[in-house]
Design an enzyme around this catalytic site. Sequence first.
Site, PDB file in Angstrom:
ATOM      1  CG  ASP A   1      -2.867  -8.475   0.636  1.00  7.60           C
ATOM      2  OD1 ASP A   1      -2.029  -8.815   1.487  1.00  7.60           O
ATOM      3  OD2 ASP A   1      -3.879  -7.796   0.901  1.00  7.60           O
TER       4      ASP A   1
ATOM      5  CG  ASP B   1      -4.706 -10.115   3.621  1.00 11.21           C
ATOM      6  OD1 ASP B   1      -4.302 -10.712   2.604  1.00 11.21           O
ATOM      7  OD2 ASP B   1      -4.589  -8.888   3.769  1.00 11.21           O
TER       8      ASP B   1
ATOM      9  CG  HIS C   1      -1.969  -1.054   1.200  1.00 11.22           C
ATOM     10  ND1 HIS C   1      -2.808  -1.271   0.133  1.00 11.22           N
ATOM     11  CD2 HIS C   1      -2.294  -1.989   2.135  1.00 11.22           C
ATOM     12  CE1 HIS C   1      -3.608  -2.295   0.402  1.00 11.22           C
ATOM     13  NE2 HIS C   1      -3.308  -2.753   1.606  1.00 11.22           N
TER      14      HIS C   1
ATOM     15  CG  HIS D   1      -6.724  -5.254   1.857  1.00  9.23           C
ATOM     16  ND1 HIS D   1      -6.182  -6.096   2.818  1.00  9.23           N
ATOM     17  CD2 HIS D   1      -7.898  -4.802   2.352  1.00  9.23           C
ATOM     18  CE1 HIS D   1      -7.001  -6.132   3.861  1.00  9.23           C
ATOM     19  NE2 HIS D   1      -8.045  -5.364   3.604  1.00  9.23           N
TER      20      HIS D   1
END
Length: 342
Positions: free
Chosen positions: A193, A282, A158, A195
């Site tokens: 991931d 995740d 990120h 996200h």
Amino acid sequence: MKTFYADEQKTHDPKMFLSSGAAQPNPEKPERIERLVAGAKAAGSEIHRPRNHGLKSIAAVHTPEYLEFLQNIFLRWSRIEGASNEVIPNIHPLARTGSYPASAVGQAGYHMADTACPISADTWISACWSAWSAVEAADAVLSGDRSAYALCRPPGHHAFADVAGGFCFLNNSAIAAQHLVKDGRRVAILDVDLHHGNGTQGIFYGRADVLTVSLHADPVRFYPFFWGHADERGEGLGLGYNYNLPLPRKTGDDGFLQALSAALRRIEAYAPDALVVALGLDAYEGDPFGGLSVSTPGFARIAQAIAGLGLPSVIVQEGGYLCDALSDNLTAFLTGFGNAGR
């Protein structure tokens, strides 16, 4: 497969973040390292300490303005009367053009996208060793290893060239990719991931020398919200070199693998000679963020499919938060990756 990490990566210990406006304990805890080390060892991986690689590889991805901010902001923040124990922004610019603020508060807003990346006295050194783990894994692949695992914590995908966000400060996957590019490799990044890797996308969005591909929960109702949509294809020289595959919430093994097949076809069409896998665990069905529903055996299937590309691969740890299966999920992935084709 070798695993790279340094104990200094444990010292960053963020205390809080805001979720739906409420203060919550920050889930990016040092204990993640202990669980992931156990998972790597269970997969038969040897643990190695990376070398201190200095700033050169990091500065190849991040701006000097941003790196100076990360190195010095905690001390400057701590001199503000009544300031919080961690650097947490309370203002953000509507547009990041023109003048650059002189104050610590203004610079925190400029360089931090959200409240999920608080900076403490130990953040900078932990982030550097996390990045150096990624560089060391890339070096192992450049030296002839077919794959290497960088146990990066804090994570990185990120983080933009000059913005922290979503628990991330230095973009370890981008740093590994750029390190490979510098050595003359043609590189693809595959982000699996939960996200979207918005920072990685942002770093390479205008470039044609790195293909970025991401599978993730549909951001229309999920973090990071403003990036990760299917129509984001790159710009300028990079048009057509970014590929997003947003997935419906609660997508399980079969749906994830179906999307992964499309991702792998795109990577094969790019014809890279090295791969960076931004590994988020995740996407697991029992992860605290609860966005997707990949099972533990599903991570082995995902790894086997990726390994089927036959590319020298740097596996860089991204998300995956404290739950009973975190170690097992990493073991499943690394074992599946190593056993592919046997």
